[in-house]
Design a protein around this motif. Structure first.
Motif, PDB file in Angstrom:
ATOM      1  N   VAL A 175      28.998 -12.935  43.733  1.00  0.00           N
ATOM      2  CA  VAL A 175      27.562 -12.920  44.126  1.00  0.00           C
ATOM      3  C   VAL A 175      27.215 -11.493  43.500  1.00  0.00           C
ATOM      4  CG1 VAL A 175      26.342 -12.589  46.190  1.00  0.00           C
ATOM      5  CG2 VAL A 175      28.109 -14.103  46.222  1.00  0.00           C
ATOM      6  N   ALA A 176      27.720 -10.367  43.638  1.00  0.00           N
ATOM      7  CA  ALA A 176      27.336  -9.260  43.062  1.00  0.00           C
ATOM      8  C   ALA A 176      26.951  -9.437  41.403  1.00  0.00           C
ATOM      9  CB  ALA A 176      28.263  -8.091  43.366  1.00  0.00           C
ATOM     10  N   ASN A 177      28.134  -9.896  40.826  1.00  0.00           N
ATOM     11  CA  ASN A 177      27.811 -10.022  39.337  1.00  0.00           C
ATOM     12  C   ASN A 177      26.666 -11.186  38.987  1.00  0.00           C
ATOM     13  OD1 ASN A 177      28.903  -9.442  36.499  1.00  0.00           O
ATOM     14  ND2 ASN A 177      29.002 -11.703  36.417  1.00  0.00           N
ATOM     15  N   PHE A 178      26.667 -12.037  39.666  1.00  0.00           N
ATOM     16  CA  PHE A 178      25.349 -12.990  39.484  1.00  0.00           C
ATOM     17  C   PHE A 178      24.134 -12.237  39.701  1.00  0.00           C
ATOM     18  CE2 PHE A 178      22.791 -16.733  39.715  1.00  0.00           C
ATOM     19  CZ  PHE A 178      23.314 -17.719  39.007  1.00  0.00           C
ATOM     20  N   GLY A 179      23.980 -11.316  40.634  1.00  0.00           N
ATOM     21  CA  GLY A 179      22.887 -10.558  40.895  1.00  0.00           C
ATOM     22  C   GLY A 179      22.625  -9.696  39.766  1.00  0.00           C
ATOM     23  N   GLU A 180      23.428  -9.478  38.945  1.00  0.00           N
ATOM     24  CA  GLU A 180      23.217  -7.976  38.308  1.00  0.00           C
ATOM     25  C   GLU A 180      21.930  -8.114  37.193  1.00  0.00           C
ATOM     26  OE1 GLU A 180      24.585  -5.411  38.678  1.00  0.00           O
ATOM     27  OE2 GLU A 180      26.877  -5.163  38.490  1.00  0.00           O
ATOM     28  N   PRO A 181      21.726  -9.291  36.633  1.00  0.00           N
ATOM     29  CA  PRO A 181      20.326  -9.070  35.793  1.00  0.00           C
ATOM     30  C   PRO A 181      19.114  -8.930  36.546  1.00  0.00           C
ATOM     31  CG  PRO A 181      21.868 -11.012  35.507  1.00  0.00           C
ATOM     32  CD  PRO A 181      22.575 -10.432  36.640  1.00  0.00           C
ATOM     33  N   LYS A 182      19.154  -9.352  37.736  1.00  0.00           N
ATOM     34  CA  LYS A 182      17.949  -8.801  38.615  1.00  0.00           C
ATOM     35  C   LYS A 182      18.147  -7.277  38.957  1.00  0.00           C
ATOM     36  CE  LYS A 182      17.137 -13.237  40.813  1.00  0.00           C
ATOM     37  NZ  LYS A 182      16.797 -14.151  41.778  1.00  0.00           N
ATOM     38  N   VAL A 183      19.231  -6.966  39.082  1.00  0.00           N
ATOM     39  CA  VAL A 183      19.474  -5.333  39.246  1.00  0.00           C
ATOM     40  C   VAL A 183      19.192  -4.646  38.002  1.00  0.00           C
ATOM     41  CG1 VAL A 183      20.945  -3.545  39.831  1.00  0.00           C
ATOM     42  CG2 VAL A 183      21.317  -5.506  40.870  1.00  0.00           C
ATOM     43  N   PHE A 184      19.294  -5.310  36.835  1.00  0.00           N
ATOM     44  CA  PHE A 184      18.865  -4.629  35.692  1.00  0.00           C
ATOM     45  C   PHE A 184      17.391  -4.645  35.382  1.00  0.00           C
ATOM     46  CE2 PHE A 184      18.075  -5.566  31.228  1.00  0.00           C
ATOM     47  CZ  PHE A 184      18.301  -4.512  30.533  1.00  0.00           C
ATOM     48  N   ILE A 185      16.738  -5.760  35.935  1.00  0.00           N
ATOM     49  CA  ILE A 185      15.334  -5.862  35.679  1.00  0.00           C
ATOM     50  C   ILE A 185      14.749  -4.581  36.709  1.00  0.00           C
ATOM     51  CG2 ILE A 185      13.203  -7.108  36.349  1.00  0.00           C
ATOM     52  CD1 ILE A 185      14.930  -9.728  35.725  1.00  0.00           C
ATOM     53  N   ASN A 186      15.310  -4.650  37.587  1.00  0.00           N
ATOM     54  CA  ASN A 186      14.576  -3.372  38.564  1.00  0.00           C
ATOM     55  C   ASN A 186      14.989  -2.017  38.219  1.00  0.00           C
ATOM     56  OD1 ASN A 186      13.076  -4.516  41.140  1.00  0.00           O
ATOM     57  ND2 ASN A 186      15.081  -5.957  40.888  1.00  0.00           N
ATOM     58  N   ASP A 187      16.203  -1.968  37.483  1.00  0.00           N
ATOM     59  CA  ASP A 187      16.492  -0.551  37.009  1.00  0.00           C
ATOM     60  C   ASP A 187      15.462  -0.056  35.998  1.00  0.00           C
ATOM     61  OD1 ASP A 187      18.686  -0.146  38.482  1.00  0.00           O
ATOM     62  OD2 ASP A 187      20.043  -0.884  37.104  1.00  0.00           O
ATOM     63  N   LEU A 188      15.221  -1.138  35.218  1.00  0.00           N
ATOM     64  CA  LEU A 188      13.889  -0.972  34.184  1.00  0.00           C
ATOM     65  C   LEU A 188      12.689  -0.610  34.699  1.00  0.00           C
ATOM     66  CD1 LEU A 188      14.861  -3.434  31.262  1.00  0.00           C
ATOM     67  CD2 LEU A 188      15.460  -1.053  31.365  1.00  0.00           C
ATOM     68  N   LEU A 189      12.309  -1.386  35.698  1.00  0.00           N
ATOM     69  CA  LEU A 189      10.803  -1.255  36.249  1.00  0.00           C
ATOM     70  C   LEU A 189      10.862   0.027  37.023  1.00  0.00           C
ATOM     71  CD1 LEU A 189      10.363  -4.779  37.952  1.00  0.00           C
ATOM     72  CD2 LEU A 189       9.272  -3.972  36.012  1.00  0.00           C
ATOM     73  N   GLN A 190      11.903   0.569  37.575  1.00  0.00           N
ATOM     74  CA  GLN A 190      11.995   1.876  38.080  1.00  0.00           C
ATOM     75  C   GLN A 190      12.027   3.173  37.372  1.00  0.00           C
ATOM     76  OE1 GLN A 190      15.119   2.042  41.233  1.00  0.00           O
ATOM     77  NE2 GLN A 190      14.533   0.032  41.925  1.00  0.00           N
ATOM     78  N   GLY A 191      12.302   2.795  35.784  1.00  0.00           N
ATOM     79  CA  GLY A 191      12.254   3.751  34.795  1.00  0.00           C
ATOM     80  C   GLY A 191      13.719   4.356  34.673  1.00  0.00           C
ATOM     81  N   ALA A 240      11.788 -16.316  43.282  1.00  0.00           N
ATOM     82  CA  ALA A 240      11.255 -16.917  42.174  1.00  0.00           C
ATOM     83  C   ALA A 240      11.457 -16.708  40.932  1.00  0.00           C
ATOM     84  CB  ALA A 240       9.712 -16.717  42.384  1.00  0.00           C
ATOM     85  N   VAL A 241      12.155 -15.624  40.747  1.00  0.00           N
ATOM     86  CA  VAL A 241      12.430 -14.907  39.411  1.00  0.00           C
ATOM     87  C   VAL A 241      14.026 -15.483  39.121  1.00  0.00           C
ATOM     88  CG1 VAL A 241      12.914 -13.083  38.042  1.00  0.00           C
ATOM     89  CG2 VAL A 241      10.890 -12.871  39.358  1.00  0.00           C
ATOM     90  N   SER A 242      13.976 -16.139  37.764  1.00  0.00           N
ATOM     91  CA  SER A 242      15.437 -16.548  37.371  1.00  0.00           C
ATOM     92  C   SER A 242      15.643 -15.906  35.975  1.00  0.00           C
ATOM     93  CB  SER A 242      15.340 -18.150  37.318  1.00  0.00           C
ATOM     94  OG  SER A 242      16.684 -18.519  36.964  1.00  0.00           O
ATOM     95  N   PRO A 243      16.529 -14.961  36.011  1.00  0.00           N
ATOM     96  CA  PRO A 243      16.580 -14.205  34.544  1.00  0.00           C
ATOM     97  C   PRO A 243      17.504 -15.023  33.778  1.00  0.00           C
ATOM     98  CG  PRO A 243      17.296 -12.668  36.379  1.00  0.00           C
ATOM     99  CD  PRO A 243      16.973 -14.118  37.029  1.00  0.00           C
ATOM    100  N   PHE A 244      18.302 -16.367  34.316  1.00  0.00           N
ATOM    101  CA  PHE A 244      19.027 -17.181  33.496  1.00  0.00           C
ATOM    102  C   PHE A 244      18.234 -18.226  32.902  1.00  0.00           C
ATOM    103  CE2 PHE A 244      21.890 -15.239  36.569  1.00  0.00           C
ATOM    104  CZ  PHE A 244      22.848 -14.563  35.751  1.00  0.00           C
ATOM    105  N   GLY A 245      16.914 -18.278  33.328  1.00  0.00           N
ATOM    106  CA  GLY A 245      16.364 -19.749  32.978  1.00  0.00           C
ATOM    107  C   GLY A 245      16.569 -20.906  33.968  1.00  0.00           C
ATOM    108  N   ASP A 246      16.163 -21.974  33.406  1.00  0.00           N
ATOM    109  CA  ASP A 246      16.077 -23.021  34.505  1.00  0.00           C
ATOM    110  C   ASP A 246      16.480 -24.507  34.037  1.00  0.00           C
ATOM    111  OD1 ASP A 246      13.787 -23.365  33.440  1.00  0.00           O
ATOM    112  OD2 ASP A 246      12.547 -23.306  35.447  1.00  0.00           O
ATOM    113  N   ASN A 247      17.115 -24.350  32.634  1.00  0.00           N
ATOM    114  CA  ASN A 247      17.333 -25.501  31.837  1.00  0.00           C
ATOM    115  C   ASN A 247      18.907 -25.827  31.643  1.00  0.00           C
ATOM    116  OD1 ASN A 247      14.564 -25.800  31.152  1.00  0.00           O
ATOM    117  ND2 ASN A 247      14.777 -23.877  29.654  1.00  0.00           N
ATOM    118  N   SER A 248      19.536 -25.277  32.430  1.00  0.00           N
ATOM    119  CA  SER A 248      21.133 -25.810  32.242  1.00  0.00           C
ATOM    120  C   SER A 248      21.496 -26.106  33.973  1.00  0.00           C
ATOM    121  CB  SER A 248      21.712 -24.235  32.074  1.00  0.00           C
ATOM    122  OG  SER A 248      23.246 -24.496  32.121  1.00  0.00           O
TER     123      SER A 248
END
Length: 263
Positions: free
Chosen positions: A90-106, A181-189
């Motif tokens: 679960v933690a690993n699957f959520g890492e892309p969203k953590v990455f996005i927020n890390d970037l947004l936080q600078g 609402a945000v899916s870093p993996f896309g929705d085509n698989s």
């Protein structure tokens, strides 16, 4: 150059989330202070719809008492290896969203940490079931859109009790909706959809099991609603302060034993 539909949708969702949070009124979060011995910072809350929130809370508590909490207690009786695998996945699957927020936080150091963890654990860790990164000293941290809004000094807004999702403030509730609402993996698989479903179910059960000690303690208070509201407000205030510092907060053993004020 044509615009990527996923990027365009994310931008619209982020903008809509910001508008909703900014429209929450002037119930501002207190200025961050130096954390105390337990890592706690000052917090506040604004609960103008408390009667309505308490009604929804009663519904959520009934659902939790008869469904979610019993499942979580059963889950905690499963072998530690199984629980660890679910938690890591679960933690690993959520890492892309953590990455996005890390970037947004600078916070580019934390974003590099997150990207490295995700790559290592997804490959060497068998889709994240094993926390190989942790064994290598690359520690996990959490980050979400609610924290990002707080790092941007957006007001927390009023308390909202959401059916099924529980106690929050408007800023964090908006962040949670945006996260869904945000899916870093896309929705085509089909594979990603299946993994996403497993992640959602596993995340709900694992997260509830993780919080059982806290909620069991809070249930002993005269007013469970108020106790949980205060605990959530304190936790989220600490979480935002952690995002601003860019480093995880630490707690003492005394705090964990309840000898000092904690989450």
């Amino acid at each position: 150059m044509p615009t990527n539909p996923s990027t365009s949708r994310f931008t619209r969702l982020l903008f809509a989330g910001l508008v909703l949070v900014l429209a929450s009124g002037c119930a501002s979060q207190p200025a961050d202070t130096q954390p105390d011995a337990c890592g706690n910072v000052a917090y506040g809350y604004y609960d103008p719809a408390e009667p309505v929130n308490r009604g929804i809370f009663a519904f959520n508590r009934t659902l939790d008492d008869y469904a979610l909490a019993p499942v979580a207690r059963g889950y905690r009786r499963l072998p530690e290896l199984f629980q660890s695998g679910v938690h890591n996945f679960v933690a690993n699957f959520g890492e892309p969203k953590v990455f996005i927020n890390d970037l947004l936080q600078g916070n580019f150091r934390r974003s590099a940490n997150t990207a490295g963890r995700f790559f290592i654990n997804t490959t060497a860790g068998i889709v994240g079931l094993i926390d190989v990164s942790g064994k290598l000293g690359i520690e996990r941290h959490r980050s979400d859109f609610g924290q990002t809004f707080g790092v941007w000094n957006i007001a927390s807004g009023p308390i909202v009790e959401l059916p099924l999702f529980g106690t929050s403030n408007l800023r964090d509730a908006t962040g949670r909706v945006l996260s869904f609402a945000v899916s870093p993996f896309g929705d085509n698989s089909d594979t990603v959809d299946t993994l996403g479903t497993i992640n959602t179910v596993g995340g709900v059960v694992d997260g509830r099991a993780e919080n059982l000690p806290l909620t069991d303690e809070l249930r002993k208070r005269p007013d469970y609603y108020a106790a949980l509201r205060d605990a959530v407000a304190q936790h989220r205030s600490n979480f935002v302060a952690e995002g601003k510092r860019g480093t995880p907060a630490t707690s003492t053993h005394a705090c964990e034993r309840g000898e000092a004020d904690g989450d």
